[in-house]
Enzyme design. Structure first.
Site, short mmCIF file in Angstrom:
data_model
loop_
_atom_site.label_atom_id
_atom_site.label_comp_id
_atom_site.label_asym_id
_atom_site.label_seq_id
_atom_site.Cartn_x
_atom_site.Cartn_y
_atom_site.Cartn_z
N LYS A 22 4.14 3.14 11.62
CA LYS A 22 3.02 2.22 11.33
C LYS A 22 3.57 0.88 10.85
O LYS A 22 3.12 -0.18 11.31
CB LYS A 22 2.14 2.85 10.26
CG LYS A 22 1.45 1.87 9.30
CD LYS A 22 0.63 2.52 8.25
CE LYS A 22 1.28 2.58 6.91
NZ LYS A 22 1.24 1.37 6.08
N ASN A 23 4.57 0.91 9.97
CA ASN A 23 5.04 -0.34 9.36
C ASN A 23 5.89 -1.18 10.30
O ASN A 23 6.13 -2.35 10.02
CB ASN A 23 5.79 -0.04 8.05
CG ASN A 23 4.82 0.38 6.95
OD1 ASN A 23 3.60 0.35 7.14
ND2 ASN A 23 5.36 0.80 5.83
N ARG A 89 -3.99 -4.50 3.88
CA ARG A 89 -3.26 -5.65 3.37
C ARG A 89 -2.32 -6.23 4.42
O ARG A 89 -2.02 -7.41 4.40
CB ARG A 89 -2.41 -5.25 2.17
CG ARG A 89 -3.10 -4.47 1.11
CD ARG A 89 -2.10 -4.12 0.06
NE ARG A 89 -1.10 -5.14 -0.01
CZ ARG A 89 -1.30 -6.36 -0.50
NH1 ARG A 89 -2.49 -6.65 -0.95
NH2 ARG A 89 -0.36 -7.25 -0.51
N CYS A 113 -4.09 -3.54 -4.87
CA CYS A 113 -4.43 -2.19 -4.40
C CYS A 113 -3.99 -1.23 -5.50
O CYS A 113 -3.51 -1.63 -6.54
CB CYS A 113 -3.74 -1.90 -3.07
SG CYS A 113 -2.01 -1.55 -3.27
N ARG A 118 0.24 -6.84 -5.81
CA ARG A 118 0.58 -7.20 -4.43
C ARG A 118 0.36 -8.69 -4.12
O ARG A 118 -0.39 -9.05 -3.23
CB ARG A 118 -0.20 -6.34 -3.44
CG ARG A 118 -0.24 -4.86 -3.71
CD ARG A 118 1.07 -4.13 -3.45
NE ARG A 118 1.56 -4.18 -2.11
CZ ARG A 118 1.26 -3.29 -1.17
NH1 ARG A 118 0.42 -2.33 -1.43
NH2 ARG A 118 1.78 -3.37 0.03
N ASP A 326 8.73 3.81 -0.86
CA ASP A 326 7.80 4.63 -0.07
C ASP A 326 8.21 6.09 -0.03
O ASP A 326 7.49 6.91 0.53
CB ASP A 326 7.70 4.10 1.37
CG ASP A 326 6.94 2.80 1.41
OD1 ASP A 326 6.89 2.17 2.48
OD2 ASP A 326 6.40 2.39 0.37
N VAL A 348 9.97 -1.45 -7.70
CA VAL A 348 9.38 -2.36 -6.71
C VAL A 348 7.92 -2.64 -7.00
O VAL A 348 7.48 -3.78 -6.96
CB VAL A 348 9.55 -1.78 -5.28
CG1 VAL A 348 8.88 -2.66 -4.25
CG2 VAL A 348 11.04 -1.62 -4.96
N ARG A 418 -4.15 6.90 6.84
CA ARG A 418 -3.76 5.52 7.14
C ARG A 418 -2.34 5.46 7.71
O ARG A 418 -1.99 4.55 8.43
CB ARG A 418 -3.80 4.66 5.87
CG ARG A 418 -5.18 4.50 5.30
CD ARG A 418 -5.18 3.49 4.21
NE ARG A 418 -4.48 2.26 4.63
CZ ARG A 418 -4.34 1.20 3.85
NH1 ARG A 418 -4.79 1.22 2.62
NH2 ARG A 418 -3.72 0.13 4.27
C1 EPZ Z 1 5.65 -3.32 2.74
O1 EPZ Z 1 4.63 -3.83 1.91
C2 EPZ Z 1 5.15 -1.99 3.23
N1 EPZ Z 1 3.92 -2.18 4.00
C3 EPZ Z 1 4.89 -1.07 2.04
O2 EPZ Z 1 4.51 0.19 2.56
C4 EPZ Z 1 6.18 -0.89 1.26
O3 EPZ Z 1 5.94 -0.10 0.13
C5 EPZ Z 1 6.70 -2.27 0.83
O4 EPZ Z 1 6.86 -3.12 1.98
C6 EPZ Z 1 8.03 -2.20 0.11
O5 EPZ Z 1 8.98 -1.57 0.93
C7 EPZ Z 1 4.01 -2.60 5.28
O6 EPZ Z 1 5.08 -2.84 5.81
C8 EPZ Z 1 2.71 -2.75 6.02
P1 EPZ Z 1 6.51 -6.32 -0.49
P2 EPZ Z 1 4.71 -5.35 1.38
O7 EPZ Z 1 5.91 -7.63 -0.13
O8 EPZ Z 1 5.41 -6.21 2.36
C9 EPZ Z 1 6.38 -8.45 -4.65
C10 EPZ Z 1 3.27 2.11 2.75
O9 EPZ Z 1 3.24 3.04 1.95
N2 EPZ Z 1 5.92 -9.64 -3.90
O10 EPZ Z 1 7.92 -6.03 -0.10
O11 EPZ Z 1 3.35 -5.74 0.93
C11 EPZ Z 1 5.26 -7.45 -4.78
O12 EPZ Z 1 4.53 -7.69 -5.94
C12 EPZ Z 1 3.22 0.70 2.23
O13 EPZ Z 1 3.41 2.19 4.00
C13 EPZ Z 1 5.76 -10.85 -4.56
O14 EPZ Z 1 5.98 -10.96 -5.77
O15 EPZ Z 1 5.63 -5.17 0.12
C14 EPZ Z 1 5.94 -6.13 -4.87
O16 EPZ Z 1 6.22 -5.86 -6.23
C15 EPZ Z 1 2.86 0.65 0.77
N3 EPZ Z 1 5.31 -11.92 -3.85
C16 EPZ Z 1 7.23 -6.34 -4.13
O17 EPZ Z 1 7.37 -7.74 -3.88
C17 EPZ Z 1 5.05 -11.84 -2.51
O18 EPZ Z 1 4.67 -12.87 -1.89
C18 EPZ Z 1 7.29 -5.60 -2.83
O19 EPZ Z 1 6.28 -6.11 -2.03
C19 EPZ Z 1 5.23 -10.61 -1.86
C20 EPZ Z 1 5.67 -9.52 -2.56
#
Ligand code: EPZ
Length: 439
Positions: A22-23, A89, A113, A118, A326, A348, A418
């Site tokens: 999915k990702n 998201r 969420c 996020r 994850d 994270v 999902r």
């Molecule tokens: C991706 O989410 C994945 N989703 C998530 O999988 C996964 O848990 C996550 O990466 C971390 O590996 C998809 O790929 C669709 P992040 P993403 O932006 O990109 C901070 C699942 O279970 N951050 O890497 O939204 C944020 O607060 C899902 O399949 C900022 O501060 O995750 C978080 O603490 C859940 N500013 C950390 O980075 C930003 O602009 C990780 O978020 C963006 C993020």
């Protein structure tokens, strides 16, 4: 609304064909916004988030002549409504492509969420560095840029979707972009390979430093969505927690190093091999090598895991190549019946312990102190009715149910749907007593 019933205590065994990711699929679908040429994606996963992204892309102007065959001849709308973004998201992944292709985008802020706030500030900061004018009003991002320009930007955090958004935007920007501290998750690298197959000029994919020289337009794409490493590790965890033995394929050895090591630290036996796969790898391999002009074609193997009793171990989640957040909930379920005490430090996301209270209702002994969970292994869990709260928390409750004595009812399995394709059929195929019923 459905629930899942599980009668625990069965050792799982057998072979599983791993569903696609999915990702990886979600950003690959967004590539169809970046060109007027056809973008064909094989093996799109049959999960709810993919349907949500399909609906959004169609709103924006993508046509899907046949499953996975997208073409966006023209952008019909630049607006991603709150209604759809709040449910998924990852809709934020249309922001970069819309700005790059159309010079404008109106995308609802995703909001938080269950697992955390996020934010998307890094996505926006990077796009501003590329010359985008971005205002936030009424819960929406209003972005515009006559043409994005190359930039030099170091990400404060290696955000996965943030890195993908910036990589897509920079591929059609004017000039060269240098990015530091980009996410290195395999899904990011996959999108980089696909962009290169469309004619993007990207160097350094798979590392934290990327150099991207913008081009004026991108060609079409024929691509196969890669197997889902997170679903794969979830099924390996099902073998670990039930003391069984399963084989999963296809498996990309470079995608789960830290996870395989942790299974071994829990005293699971893990074997990675390529025989029996040659014919299959041959097909996959040739498909991919045809597609990856110049990129290293990835080789897929199979991985098997068997376990008797589990040993406690400590885990700290981190961006790739560290231990993936994850996988945290799934490993907590395993550690709740391991021999000894373990600590899990979730670094994270700030609120990714929703599964703890539910696991405790099944007899797990877990103490929380801010971002650290201390798990004292117990002899066994007992079935109960438990509530899913987010995608991977739900998976952890299913795993606990597979090992628990008696029956477990997992409520609100829409969270699970999902990101897990046919989970009950896959687990039934491995010998689990699990079935879906109306809640
Ligand atoms: C991706 O989410 C994945 N989703 C998530 O999988 C996964 O848990 C996550 O990466 C971390 O590996 C998809 O790929 C669709 P992040 P993403 O932006 O990109 C901070 C699942 O279970 N951050 O890497 O939204 C944020 O607060 C899902 O399949 C900022 O501060 O995750 C978080 O603490 C859940 N500013 C950390 O980075 C930003 O602009 C990780 O978020 C963006 C993020």
């Amino acid at each position: 609304m459905d629930c899942l019933w599980i009668e625990g205590g069965k050792r799982l065994s057998g072979t599983l064909e791993v569903p696609s990711s999915k990702n990886a699929a979600l950003p690959l679908m967004c590539l169809s916004l970046m060109t007027s040429a056809p973008v064909s994606l094989e093996a799109l996963p049959a999960v709810a988030d993919i349907e949500s992204m399909r609906a959004l892309l169609k709103d924006l102007g993508a046509e899907e002549a046949a499953p996975g065959q997208f073409q966006t001849k023209n952008i019909r709308s630049i607006r991603a409504d709150y209604e759809i973004v709040r449910k998924m998201r990852a809709s934020i992944l249309v922001l970069g492509p819309l700005l790059a292709r159309e010079g404008r985008a109106e995308v609802s802020l995703p909001g938080g969420c269950n697992i955390g706030d996020r934010p998307i500030d890094i996505h926006l900061e990077g796009l501003r560095e590329m010359g985008a004018k971005i205002e936030i009003e009424g819960g929406y991002i209003f972005a515009s840029a006559s043409r994005l320009k190359g930039c030099h930007f170091s990400l404060p955090f290696p955000t996965v979707t943030g890195s993908i958004n910036l990589m897509m935007a920079a591929s059609l920007a004017e000039g060269v972009s240098h990015f530091e501290n980009m996410a290195q998750e395999p899904e990011v690298t996959e999108v980089a390979h696909a962009l290169k197959a469309m004619g993007a000029k990207i160097e350094g994919e798979g590392t934290a430093q990327l150099r991207i020289e913008g081009v004026s337009q991108l060609s079409g794409l024929n691509w196969r969505v890669p197997p889902d490493r997170i679903q794969l590790l979830t099924y390996l965890a099902a073998a670990a927690i039930t003391g069984g033995e399963i084989r999963c394929r296809p498996y990309d050895q470079s995608s789960l190093g830290a996870v395989i090591q942790k299974f071994k630290d829990m005293s699971c036996q893990v074997e990675e091999r390529r025989e029996e796969m040659l014919s299959r790898v041959g097909n996959l391999h040739s498909t991919h090598s045809q597609l990856w002009q110049g990129a290293k074609a990835r080789e897929y193997l199979e991985v098997s895991l068997s376990a008797d009793s589990l040993k406690a171990t400590d885990i700290e989640t981190a961006p790739f190549p560290g231990f993936p957040t994850d996988a945290q909930a799934q490993f907590m379920a395993c550690l709740s019946i391991a021999d000894g005490s373990s600590q899990i430090h979730e670094t994270v996301f700030e609120n990714r312990f929703q599964h703890v209270s539910e696991l405790k209702r099944m007899g797990a002994q877990i103490k929380l102190n801010a971002a650290v969970a201390t798990i004292k292994g117990v002899k066994g869990l007992s079935g109960a009715s438990v509530m899913a709260s987010d995608l991977r928390a739900s998976a952890s409750l299913v795993l606990a149910g597979l090992a628990a004595k008696g029956k477990t009812q997992v409520l609100r399995v829409y969270h699970l749907d999902r990101g897990y394709e046919n989970i009950e059929e896959n687990l039934q195929g491995l010998g689990a007593r699990i079935w879906r019923a109306p809640q």
